[in-house]
Scaffold this motif. Sequence first.
Motif, PDB file in Angstrom:
ATOM      1  N   MET A 289      -8.631 -13.352   6.273  1.00 18.07           N
ATOM      2  CA  MET A 289      -8.207 -14.382   5.982  1.00 18.07           C
ATOM      3  C   MET A 289      -6.434 -15.266   6.068  1.00 18.07           C
ATOM      4  SD  MET A 289      -8.754 -15.339   1.716  1.00 18.07           S
ATOM      5  CE  MET A 289      -7.189 -14.263   0.865  1.00 18.07           C
ATOM      6  N   GLU A 290      -5.614 -14.087   6.536  1.00 18.39           N
ATOM      7  CA  GLU A 290      -4.646 -14.530   6.856  1.00 18.39           C
ATOM      8  C   GLU A 290      -2.993 -13.770   6.836  1.00 18.39           C
ATOM      9  OE1 GLU A 290      -2.713 -18.167   4.407  1.00 18.39           O
ATOM     10  OE2 GLU A 290      -2.367 -16.618   2.940  1.00 18.39           O
ATOM     11  N   MET A 291      -2.188 -13.568   7.399  1.00 16.68           N
ATOM     12  CA  MET A 291      -1.478 -12.479   7.084  1.00 16.68           C
ATOM     13  C   MET A 291       0.571 -13.555   6.829  1.00 16.68           C
ATOM     14  SD  MET A 291       0.681  -9.651  10.278  1.00 16.68           S
ATOM     15  CE  MET A 291       1.156  -8.264   9.868  1.00 16.68           C
ATOM     16  N   ASN A 292       1.202 -12.478   5.578  1.00 19.80           N
ATOM     17  CA  ASN A 292       2.203 -13.184   5.529  1.00 19.80           C
ATOM     18  C   ASN A 292       3.286 -12.219   5.842  1.00 19.80           C
ATOM     19  OD1 ASN A 292       1.659 -15.169   3.066  1.00 19.80           O
ATOM     20  ND2 ASN A 292       0.245 -13.083   2.280  1.00 19.80           N
ATOM     21  N   THR A 293       3.712 -13.270   6.479  1.00 17.79           N
ATOM     22  CA  THR A 293       4.622 -12.336   7.300  1.00 17.79           C
ATOM     23  C   THR A 293       6.466 -11.693   6.504  1.00 17.79           C
ATOM     24  OG1 THR A 293       5.620 -14.090   8.718  1.00 17.79           O
ATOM     25  CG2 THR A 293       3.565 -13.045   9.601  1.00 17.79           C
ATOM     26  N   ARG A 294       6.315 -11.264   5.600  1.00 18.12           N
ATOM     27  CA  ARG A 294       7.297 -11.107   4.726  1.00 18.12           C
ATOM     28  C   ARG A 294       7.029  -9.669   3.880  1.00 18.12           C
ATOM     29  NH1 ARG A 294       5.276 -13.434   0.234  1.00 18.12           N
ATOM     30  NH2 ARG A 294       4.062 -15.503   0.679  1.00 18.12           N
ATOM     31  N   LEU A 295       8.070 -10.066   2.333  1.00 16.25           N
ATOM     32  CA  LEU A 295       7.571  -8.274   1.625  1.00 16.25           C
ATOM     33  C   LEU A 295       6.739  -9.695   0.955  1.00 16.25           C
ATOM     34  CD1 LEU A 295       8.566  -6.500   0.497  1.00 16.25           C
ATOM     35  CD2 LEU A 295      10.740  -7.672  -0.513  1.00 16.25           C
ATOM     36  N   GLN A 296       6.416  -8.771  -0.242  1.00 12.54           N
ATOM     37  CA  GLN A 296       5.182  -9.820  -1.144  1.00 12.54           C
ATOM     38  C   GLN A 296       6.179  -9.661  -2.727  1.00 12.54           C
ATOM     39  OE1 GLN A 296       2.709 -11.918   0.634  1.00 12.54           O
ATOM     40  NE2 GLN A 296       1.427 -11.434  -0.580  1.00 12.54           N
ATOM     41  N   VAL A 297       5.568 -10.729  -3.029  1.00 14.92           N
ATOM     42  CA  VAL A 297       6.088 -10.667  -4.784  1.00 14.92           C
ATOM     43  C   VAL A 297       5.450  -9.841  -5.705  1.00 14.92           C
ATOM     44  CG1 VAL A 297       5.612 -11.576  -7.243  1.00 14.92           C
ATOM     45  CG2 VAL A 297       5.861 -13.305  -5.493  1.00 14.92           C
ATOM     46  N   GLU A 298       4.476  -8.745  -5.094  1.00 15.49           N
ATOM     47  CA  GLU A 298       3.403  -7.894  -5.123  1.00 15.49           C
ATOM     48  C   GLU A 298       3.925  -6.656  -5.350  1.00 15.49           C
ATOM     49  OE1 GLU A 298       0.988  -9.518  -3.279  1.00 15.49           O
ATOM     50  OE2 GLU A 298       1.837 -10.677  -4.696  1.00 15.49           O
ATOM     51  N   HIS A 299       4.763  -6.078  -4.094  1.00 16.16           N
ATOM     52  CA  HIS A 299       4.953  -5.739  -3.653  1.00 16.16           C
ATOM     53  C   HIS A 299       5.332  -4.338  -4.295  1.00 16.16           C
ATOM     54  CE1 HIS A 299       9.192  -6.109  -4.079  1.00 16.16           C
ATOM     55  NE2 HIS A 299       9.394  -5.414  -4.227  1.00 16.16           N
ATOM     56  N   PRO A 300       6.554  -4.166  -5.691  1.00 17.18           N
ATOM     57  CA  PRO A 300       6.320  -2.780  -6.397  1.00 17.18           C
ATOM     58  C   PRO A 300       5.082  -2.035  -6.948  1.00 17.18           C
ATOM     59  CG  PRO A 300       7.415  -4.577  -7.604  1.00 17.18           C
ATOM     60  CD  PRO A 300       6.509  -4.862  -6.302  1.00 17.18           C
ATOM     61  N   VAL A 301       4.011  -2.590  -6.833  1.00 23.25           N
ATOM     62  CA  VAL A 301       2.782  -1.488  -7.324  1.00 23.25           C
ATOM     63  C   VAL A 301       2.169  -0.834  -5.917  1.00 23.25           C
ATOM     64  CG1 VAL A 301       1.881  -3.072  -8.868  1.00 23.25           C
ATOM     65  CG2 VAL A 301       1.077  -3.322  -6.538  1.00 23.25           C
ATOM     66  N   THR A 302       2.826  -1.206  -4.406  1.00 20.86           N
ATOM     67  CA  THR A 302       2.549  -0.447  -3.366  1.00 20.86           C
ATOM     68  C   THR A 302       4.011   1.277  -3.267  1.00 20.86           C
ATOM     69  OG1 THR A 302       1.495  -1.841  -2.311  1.00 20.86           O
ATOM     70  CG2 THR A 302       2.869   0.008  -1.401  1.00 20.86           C
ATOM     71  N   GLU A 303       4.897  -0.093  -3.566  1.00 23.88           N
ATOM     72  CA  GLU A 303       6.224   1.033  -3.985  1.00 23.88           C
ATOM     73  C   GLU A 303       6.029   2.428  -4.687  1.00 23.88           C
ATOM     74  OE1 GLU A 303      10.003  -1.072  -2.958  1.00 23.88           O
ATOM     75  OE2 GLU A 303       9.691  -1.708  -5.060  1.00 23.88           O
ATOM     76  N   LEU A 304       5.426   1.825  -6.227  1.00 20.35           N
ATOM     77  CA  LEU A 304       5.149   2.938  -7.403  1.00 20.35           C
ATOM     78  C   LEU A 304       4.154   4.106  -7.275  1.00 20.35           C
ATOM     79  CD1 LEU A 304       5.713   0.502 -10.691  1.00 20.35           C
ATOM     80  CD2 LEU A 304       7.058   2.129  -9.752  1.00 20.35           C
ATOM     81  N   ILE A 305       3.192   4.073  -6.463  1.00 20.35           N
ATOM     82  CA  ILE A 305       2.148   4.833  -6.167  1.00 20.35           C
ATOM     83  C   ILE A 305       1.485   5.348  -4.769  1.00 20.35           C
ATOM     84  CG2 ILE A 305       0.470   3.141  -7.276  1.00 20.35           C
ATOM     85  CD1 ILE A 305      -1.443   2.511  -4.658  1.00 20.35           C
ATOM     86  N   THR A 306       2.765   4.439  -4.062  1.00 17.97           N
ATOM     87  CA  THR A 306       3.248   5.308  -2.565  1.00 17.97           C
ATOM     88  C   THR A 306       4.702   5.909  -2.934  1.00 17.97           C
ATOM     89  OG1 THR A 306       4.370   3.743  -1.387  1.00 17.97           O
ATOM     90  CG2 THR A 306       2.591   4.102  -0.832  1.00 17.97           C
ATOM     91  N   GLY A 307       5.317   6.110  -3.609  1.00 18.49           N
ATOM     92  CA  GLY A 307       6.677   6.667  -3.584  1.00 18.49           C
ATOM     93  C   GLY A 307       7.842   6.246  -1.997  1.00 18.49           C
ATOM     94  N   LEU A 308       7.206   5.373  -1.677  1.00 20.52           N
ATOM     95  CA  LEU A 308       8.380   4.303  -0.807  1.00 20.52           C
ATOM     96  C   LEU A 308       9.286   3.000  -1.374  1.00 20.52           C
ATOM     97  CD1 LEU A 308       6.022   4.274   2.066  1.00 20.52           C
ATOM     98  CD2 LEU A 308       7.970   6.127   1.845  1.00 20.52           C
ATOM     99  N   ASP A 309      10.698   3.123  -0.978  1.00 20.31           N
ATOM    100  CA  ASP A 309      10.727   1.612  -1.383  1.00 20.31           C
ATOM    101  C   ASP A 309      10.780   1.141   0.292  1.00 20.31           C
ATOM    102  OD1 ASP A 309      13.388   0.065  -1.288  1.00 20.31           O
ATOM    103  OD2 ASP A 309      14.987   1.301  -2.190  1.00 20.31           O
ATOM    104  N   LEU A 310      10.425  -0.643  -0.459  1.00 20.88           N
ATOM    105  CA  LEU A 310       9.814  -1.365   0.978  1.00 20.88           C
ATOM    106  C   LEU A 310      10.959  -2.144   1.655  1.00 20.88           C
ATOM    107  CD1 LEU A 310       6.506  -2.783   0.191  1.00 20.88           C
ATOM    108  CD2 LEU A 310       6.747  -0.976   1.219  1.00 20.88           C
ATOM    109  N   VAL A 311      11.902  -2.178   0.483  1.00 17.22           N
ATOM    110  CA  VAL A 311      13.605  -3.208   1.325  1.00 17.22           C
ATOM    111  C   VAL A 311      14.353  -2.175   1.904  1.00 17.22           C
ATOM    112  CG1 VAL A 311      15.249  -3.994  -0.079  1.00 17.22           C
ATOM    113  CG2 VAL A 311      12.978  -4.260  -0.718  1.00 17.22           C
ATOM    114  N   GLU A 312      14.292  -0.704   1.560  1.00 20.82           N
ATOM    115  CA  GLU A 312      15.179   0.137   2.250  1.00 20.82           C
ATOM    116  C   GLU A 312      14.248   0.044   3.266  1.00 20.82           C
ATOM    117  OE1 GLU A 312      15.879   5.018   2.330  1.00 20.82           O
ATOM    118  OE2 GLU A 312      15.023   3.908   0.912  1.00 20.82           O
ATOM    119  N   TRP A 313      12.903   0.314   3.647  1.00 16.14           N
ATOM    120  CA  TRP A 313      12.523   0.456   5.618  1.00 16.14           C
ATOM    121  C   TRP A 313      12.416  -1.058   6.175  1.00 16.14           C
ATOM    122  CZ3 TRP A 313      11.500   4.283   7.723  1.00 16.14           C
ATOM    123  CH2 TRP A 313      12.104   6.007   7.285  1.00 16.14           C
TER     124      TRP A 313
END
Length: 682
Positions: A289-313
């Motif tokens: 559909m499209e690409m969002n070229t930024r951090l998403q509102v819902e990024h915390p769910v990915t952080e919790l299942i991967t153990g990665l801090d997306l803002v840090e990266w």
Amino acid sequence: MFSTVLVANRGEIAVRVIRTLRELGVRSVAVFSDADADARHVREADTAVRIGPAPASESYLSVERLLDAARRTGAEAVHPGYGFLAENAGFAQACAEAGLVFIGPPAPAISLMGDKIRAKETVAAAGVPVVPGSSGSGLTDAQLRAAAREIGMPVLLKPSAGGGGKGMRLVREEALLADEIAAARREARASFGDDTLLVERWIDRPRHIEIQVLADGHGNVVHLGERECSLQRRHQKIIEEAPSVLLDERTRAAMGEAAVQAARSCGYVGAGTVEFIVPGDDPSSYWFMEMNTRLQVEHPVTELITGLDLVEWQLRVASGVRLPYAQADITLTGHAVEARVCAEDPARGFLPSGGTVLALHEPQGGGLRTDSGLSEGVPVGSTYDPMLSKVIAYGPDRPTALRRLRAALADTVVLGVPTNAGFLRRLLAHPAVAAGDLDTGLVEREAGGLVPEGVPEEVYAVAALLRQPPPVPAAGWVDPFSVPSGWRLGGTPAETFHHFRVPGHDPVRVGLRKGAAGSASLTFGHAGDREERADACGPVPSLPGSESARLVEASGARVVIELDGLTHTFSRASSPEGVWLGRDGDTWHVQDHDPVQASLGGAGRSGADTLAAPMPGTVTVVKVAVGDEVVAGQSLLVVEAMKMEHVISAPHAGTVTELDVIAGATVAMDQILAVVAPREES
């Protein structure tokens, strides 16, 4: 790593970014408008800079003022958060020209993926499947109609420059295409300054699944799994989870590889999201559909299942670090679900709300996380986005995560500002949601059954019991005639009547008759049900009510009552207009109501003739003047709040006899805007 980073945003995302900056030992700089001078992100940053008045165009959207704040504070980099200028290629380029690192993708990647038509053409050339639709930009109305006929009805009209559902139109009948194209162009032009449209095949009961990607500046790209974002209202996500129950490992790997190729096709760097639409009955048939070229509102769910801090990266990649992960190193463990808590009132059609946060409790720990920009005493206005916070739950499996999130929403208290927390709690308990049988239309179809029709009687019972006079001291003698307790010598105890109103609901009368040991009996009815005599000594006509009511506890922010053998616990806060009560994520503002005063309001200032503001906001358009003749349904005014416009229309044919606002005026909820006196024949 940078030593100082300016966060070019506000609210919960600014607080979220500042948290990671603090953990990395990086000095944070917050920016704020006059509306946010006392905001939480301002207090939590190491340094804060005022960048202008409340309107975003003069503060958070002012590139010059943001760059000046960065220069004055010695910032080396800028984190844009999401919203505002996060996907503005001009801002990214301006940062680079000012010697600042933009913590996001290069400006050309933002520009390319911000144009939906060019984005589809680019990823399709890279082998990524795209939704069948029109090709080329700048299509005329006739070309759009021809493309729709070729694709086959129904179709979806979409602004090329837009997002967030603004300007999108679902068209099921070919005869309506011309009118819908014209309407979509108007909305796109008003929202984005660009009325370029594309047309795509509409997929009935689709699922919205997105893939998180992470790319460094050395050519390495990995994906971090998917997020299910199908629970939406008005094309806005309200519940997100990771992973999706729809995908098996094979489909997940294929979609992940497609997302990686989409990122490579535009030279992406940083954290981004590739969004796909997926038929619920055939997950293997997915389309870009499209690409969002930024951090998403819902990024915390990915952080919790991967153990990665997306803002840090984001920060590490922007500072030149090479990703240490290959795709095989990324593992997904457990399940996470996020709910967006917004300043909106489900009981009033989800219109934006506002007010001052009088009491606040946000759950944390035990598999729970709340990302929030709220704090007690801070006003929530109508200038910016309505999202206040995000409540996220993690568990070893999906049922555990859902159960924890429902409990967390029940435990969320935001008194002084109506929110959708209770609605979200009920949505998560819906059988289809529990079973994972989702699609993007589910919320709209089921919303009516998830909004309580009335106010529970125990809410009015609390208000009445709190208005009781203090108990008589146990020691010493007190003249019973001096205490307003309802005690009568040789007669029936008096019944005290209280009148209350919860905005959006009919006024209610509560009769309270005291009994022994602090107990009471209550009767409930609508104000004006019967004549109320000052002398209430005689028998009181029977009304539906409670035989046993008792105030158990009323200390601080907590109220406990017993009502017919059941215990009810509420959060409480007081305001000049009444008492705020909260329970299970729902809130009620109970106000004293004077039925006599209401009846003396005068003809034309109550009932169907009066037009009131449905939400706090700003009057942007006034189309009539006093004395104008109008027809039923005619648009009279437009009120805007939190990126939503609400048209105020004439309730019937008649004459505008009062007009109490002008364009640009700020109005409160339920404030009188105009009065339309009906014509005699209507």
